[in-house]
Every structure is written in C-alpha cells, then in structure tokens.
Design a protein around this motif. Structure first.
Motif, PDB file in Angstrom:
ATOM      1  N   ARG A  45      -9.848  56.643  59.445  1.00 12.23           N
ATOM      2  CA  ARG A  45     -10.495  56.195  60.673  1.00 12.23           C
ATOM      3  C   ARG A  45     -10.852  54.711  60.613  1.00 12.23           C
ATOM      4  O   ARG A  45     -10.766  53.990  61.607  1.00 12.23           O
ATOM      5  N   SER A  46     -11.230  54.250  59.433  1.00  9.82           N
ATOM      6  CA  SER A  46     -11.665  52.857  59.293  1.00  9.82           C
ATOM      7  C   SER A  46     -10.529  51.867  59.475  1.00  9.82           C
ATOM      8  O   SER A  46     -10.739  50.745  59.957  1.00  9.82           O
ATOM      9  N   VAL A  47      -9.300  52.276  59.101  1.00 10.05           N
ATOM     10  CA  VAL A  47      -8.158  51.362  59.250  1.00 10.05           C
ATOM     11  C   VAL A  47      -7.432  51.593  60.563  1.00 10.05           C
ATOM     12  O   VAL A  47      -6.348  51.040  60.782  1.00 10.05           O
ATOM     13  N   GLY A  48      -7.992  52.449  61.394  1.00 13.40           N
ATOM     14  CA  GLY A  48      -7.391  52.655  62.703  1.00 13.40           C
ATOM     15  C   GLY A  48      -6.256  53.647  62.716  1.00 13.40           C
ATOM     16  O   GLY A  48      -5.487  53.717  63.676  1.00 13.40           O
ATOM     17  N   GLN A  49      -6.132  54.426  61.653  1.00  5.03           N
ATOM     18  CA  GLN A  49      -5.070  55.441  61.609  1.00  5.03           C
ATOM     19  C   GLN A  49      -5.620  56.710  62.259  1.00  5.03           C
ATOM     20  O   GLN A  49      -6.105  57.614  61.612  1.00  5.03           O
ATOM     21  N   ILE A  50      -5.582  56.719  63.583  1.00  4.51           N
ATOM     22  CA  ILE A  50      -6.150  57.836  64.327  1.00  4.51           C
ATOM     23  C   ILE A  50      -5.197  59.022  64.254  1.00  4.51           C
ATOM     24  O   ILE A  50      -4.017  58.929  64.651  1.00  4.51           O
ATOM     25  N   ILE A  51      -5.697  60.086  63.747  1.00  2.00           N
ATOM     26  CA  ILE A  51      -4.854  61.262  63.547  1.00  2.00           C
ATOM     27  C   ILE A  51      -4.426  61.836  64.885  1.00  2.00           C
ATOM     28  O   ILE A  51      -5.238  61.989  65.805  1.00  2.00           O
ATOM     29  N   TRP A  52      -3.127  62.173  64.981  1.00  2.00           N
ATOM     30  CA  TRP A  52      -2.510  62.751  66.172  1.00  2.00           C
ATOM     31  C   TRP A  52      -2.489  61.763  67.357  1.00  2.00           C
ATOM     32  O   TRP A  52      -2.047  62.125  68.438  1.00  2.00           O
ATOM     33  N   GLY A  53      -2.986  60.597  67.161  1.00  2.00           N
ATOM     34  CA  GLY A  53      -3.018  59.653  68.277  1.00  2.00           C
ATOM     35  C   GLY A  53      -4.047  60.011  69.311  1.00  2.00           C
ATOM     36  O   GLY A  53      -4.055  59.475  70.404  1.00  2.00           O
ATOM     37  N   VAL A  54      -4.929  60.968  68.999  1.00  2.00           N
ATOM     38  CA  VAL A  54      -5.966  61.394  69.936  1.00  2.00           C
ATOM     39  C   VAL A  54      -7.311  61.082  69.309  1.00  2.00           C
ATOM     40  O   VAL A  54      -7.567  61.418  68.155  1.00  2.00           O
TER      41      VAL A  54
END
Length: 429
Positions: A45-54
């Motif tokens: 979450r901190s690096v902006g890797q949002i899971i599923w794009g949602v």
C-alpha cells in the motif's frame, strides 16, 4: 504369549496428532507468517501497489491477510478445519477484491499439503482436498466469466505469440493453478505415506523386540529344564548308589572289614564320578571360550553304569539285539540317560534284586527296555526323573512307556523308542 499383530491397511491407519513440541513450532511459524503477511500488505500500500486495482481500506486488506494466514497455526493439529477456513477466506477475499495474492496462495498451498499429510482420516481428507481444489477452479471459471466483458480491447496489444491472447491467458492461469494445487496435493500424499512407513517400521521393530524377548525367555526356560534334567540324572543316580554302598558298609563294618572297605571304595568312586560330571556341566555353563572337557556319556558306557549297580548289590543283565549302528551323539546320550534313570529308580524305590537292560537296534528305531523285579506299584505315578526322561526322549521325537510289569514276577518296566533319524524340525537338548 505375545503374538505379532498385523499393521492396519492404508485406509485404516490414523496418523497421530502432533506432539506438544510440534504444536509450539507451528505456533511460532504461524505468527511469523502472519506478521510477515501484514507487513507485506502495508509495504504494498505504501508504494502504491493497490491490490486488484481497487481501493479498499487498510483495515480490510489487513483483515483478509490476517484471516487467511492465522489459521496455519493449527495446520497440523486441525488440518481439515484449517483447509476449509483458509479456502473460504481466500475466495471471500477475492470476491471483495481485497485479498493479497502472494501470501494467500502460499497459505492455501500449505493448507492443502497439511490436510494430506496430517489428517487423521486420510480418506475423508482426500475428498475434502478434491472439493477445495474443485471449488478453486470453479471460482477461477466464474472470475473469467464475470470479467470477460470488462476486458479492454487493447489489453493484449503487446502480445507477440502465435496463440490467441485471451486463450493463452486462460490456459496459463489454469496451468499455474494446476501446478500449485497439484504439488500441494502430491506432497501431502507423500508426507502421509512416509509417516505411515515410519510407523510400520516402528511397529515391526517393536514386534521384533518382543519376539526376541519371548525367544530369550523360552531359551532360558529350555536351558533351565536341560540343567534340571542333567542335575537329576547325575546327582540322583550317584547319590543313590552312594547311599546303598554306605548302608552296606555300615552293616558289614563289624562283621566283614573287607566287604565294608569295598563298599566305601565304591562310594568314593561314585562320588568322584558325580563330581566329574557336575564339573562338566558347570563348564558348559561358562563362557563359550572355555570348552567342555568331557563329553556326556553314551550307550558305550552302559556297562560301566551296570558295574556300579552290581557293586551296589543289584544283579544286572545286559544284552544288545540287532545290528549295532552308529548313533548321533544326542540319541546315544539320551538312551544312556534313560537306562540311568530306570536303574536309579530301581535302586531308590523298587527294592529289586535284579535288573534287565536290553538294547534293540530295529529298522528305524532304537529300543531301550529296562525291567526290574521290585515293587512296581510304588512307582506307577512317576516323579521328576520320569518327567525329565519323557522330556529328553520327546525332544528327539521318541516315546516312553513306564508301568508295572505283567505277570506274577511283578516289578517295573521302562521302555523307550528313539528314531534313528531325528526329524529335522526337532532340536536335541
């Protein structure tokens, strides 16, 4: 007596529950996995890797990550329950599009493996794993069907392969899941079978240990019986002769010094012979490095035995019938002991004046026939000597008859038959 028990079949065997130490290890490993999974979600979450794009809340991401990994603490103590819970949480997280994939996939792999390796009911676990894997593939199919219309037209614009991009993506997903679930299933089966083989080896080792204990106990009992027979044969015979000779010497002491001297000499010789045989027996009980110096007496020494009987005041008659044959040492020694015991009984109990010893070499048997003219009825019940005699003869596959003689002459008769060829399954004492 202990009897070996057969191992249960593959379907009947139940793997024991994990030990306290194994449960403590699972607790530590499980907590480490949970902490690592939560840290991974926070980093993603901190690096902006949002899971599923949602975008989901941090709480929901962390909650699903915690829920899918925390049950692994009980993966060996309650493997079937852990598999069900992990599979439900895994699919629920994907439905919510809030599930972290890497650690969640590892968790479902570990759950399938543990159910195969540690379930107490392996048959039930096998069907449960098939059901969970089928549910996973079913969810994969539903996911594709739901997302098919939402796939952008340029989603595979960079594809350079020979196959249709959408079909390739579908096949790659199926193959990847088949590999993950297949290896988890396969390694679980291997672990369970390995544990059962180890249990079989442990059980067989215990059976061998118990069998060895029984064999050792039987060997001790057999040896004690052999020693008891030897002691009875040696001591009873020579002490009986010594007692008769001593009584004769006492009666002749005042009347005939020469007769008394001869009786005392016979007592001395009997005592020396008894001591020699006792020393031979004691030598046999020592270590294997100390050889026995004198062999056990055989049929060739029956006449010496009868000479001592003559000195004790009993008139012996001895005859051999048939063609004399070379006998195994065990047969010859047993035949001698039969004669010795019958003569000892005549000296101790019969009040006999004569004893008739006949050895017959038959076609397939050696017959020993010893009869006296004493009080037969007093010995019809037998004693330890007759018991030992029957044991000796029985070891060689022979028979013994001991009973009163027929006719007016009275007396007692012992008749034994020994096979000239000892059965292979019998072991001589």
């Amino acid at each position: 007596m202990w009897q070996a028990q057969c191992m249960p079949s593959l379907d009947d065997w139940r793997r024991p529950k994990p030990t306290p130490r194994q449960r403590r290890i699972d607790l530590v490993i499980g907590l480490v996995v949970v902490a690592t999974a939560l840290l991974y979600v926070m980093l993603a979450r901190s690096v902006g890797q949002i899971i599923w794009g949602v975008e989901r809340s941090a709480f929901e991401h962390l909650a699903f990550s915690f829920a899918v990994t925390f049950p692994l603490i009980w993966r060996r103590s309650h493997p079937d329950v852990v598999l069900i819970v992990t599979a439900v949480v895994f699919i629920a997280g994907q439905v919510r599009e809030a599930q972290e994939i890497q650690f969640a996939s590892g968790a479902i792999f570990a759950a399938i493996y543990s159910a195969g390796a540690w379930s107490s009911d392996h048959g039930r676990s096998r069907w449960l794993r098939f059901g969970v894997i089928g549910a996973m593939f079913g969810w994969l199919a539903i996911t594709w069907l739901i997302s098919f219309d939402g796939i952008p037209s340029d989603a595979f614009a960079d594809g350079t392969g020979e196959l249709p991009p959408l079909l390739s993506a579908l096949i790659s997903q199926v193959l990847l899941n088949m590999a993950v679930f297949g290896f988890a299933f396969f390694f679980g089966e291997i672990a369970w079978q390995s544990a059962r083989r180890e249990a079989v080896l442990v059980d067989q080792a215990e059976q061998l240990r118990q069998a060895r204990t029984v064999a050792e106990e039987q060997a001790v009992v057999t040896e004690r019986l052999r020693i008891a027979r030897e002691l009875h044969d040696v001591v009873a015979h020579h002490v009986s002769v010594m007692g008769i000779q001593a009584a004769a010497a006492r009666r002749a002491m005042d009347r005939n010094a020469g007769t008394a001297r001869d009786s005392l000499t016979a007592v001395e010789e009997s005592a020396r012979t008894a001591v020699d045989e006792l020393q031979r027996m004691l030598g046999a009980l020592r270590t294997a490095d100390e050889p026995v110096t004198a062999p056990s007496p055989g049929l060739d020494r029956v006449e010496e035995l009868l000479d001592r009987v003559r000195d004790a005041g009993l008139t012996p008659q001895f005859a051999v019938f048939g063609e004399v044959k070379d006998l195994p040492a065990s047969t010859s020694q047993t035949a001698y002991r039969v004669v010795q015991e019958a003569v000892t009984n005549a000296l101790k109990h019969a009040g006999a004046s004569t004893i008739d010893v006949r050895i017959r070499y038959l076609a397939r048997e050696l017959e020993i026939d010893v009869a006296d003219d004493g009080r037969g009825a007093a010995r019809t019940t037998g004693g330890m000597g007759l018991v030992g005699m029957r044991e000796r003869v029985g070891l060689l596959g022979g028979t013994v008859e001991a009973a009163n003689r027929n006719g007016d002459s009275g007396g007692f008769r012992v008749r034994s038959r020994l096979p000239l060829a000892i059965p292979a399954q019998r072991v001589a004492s």
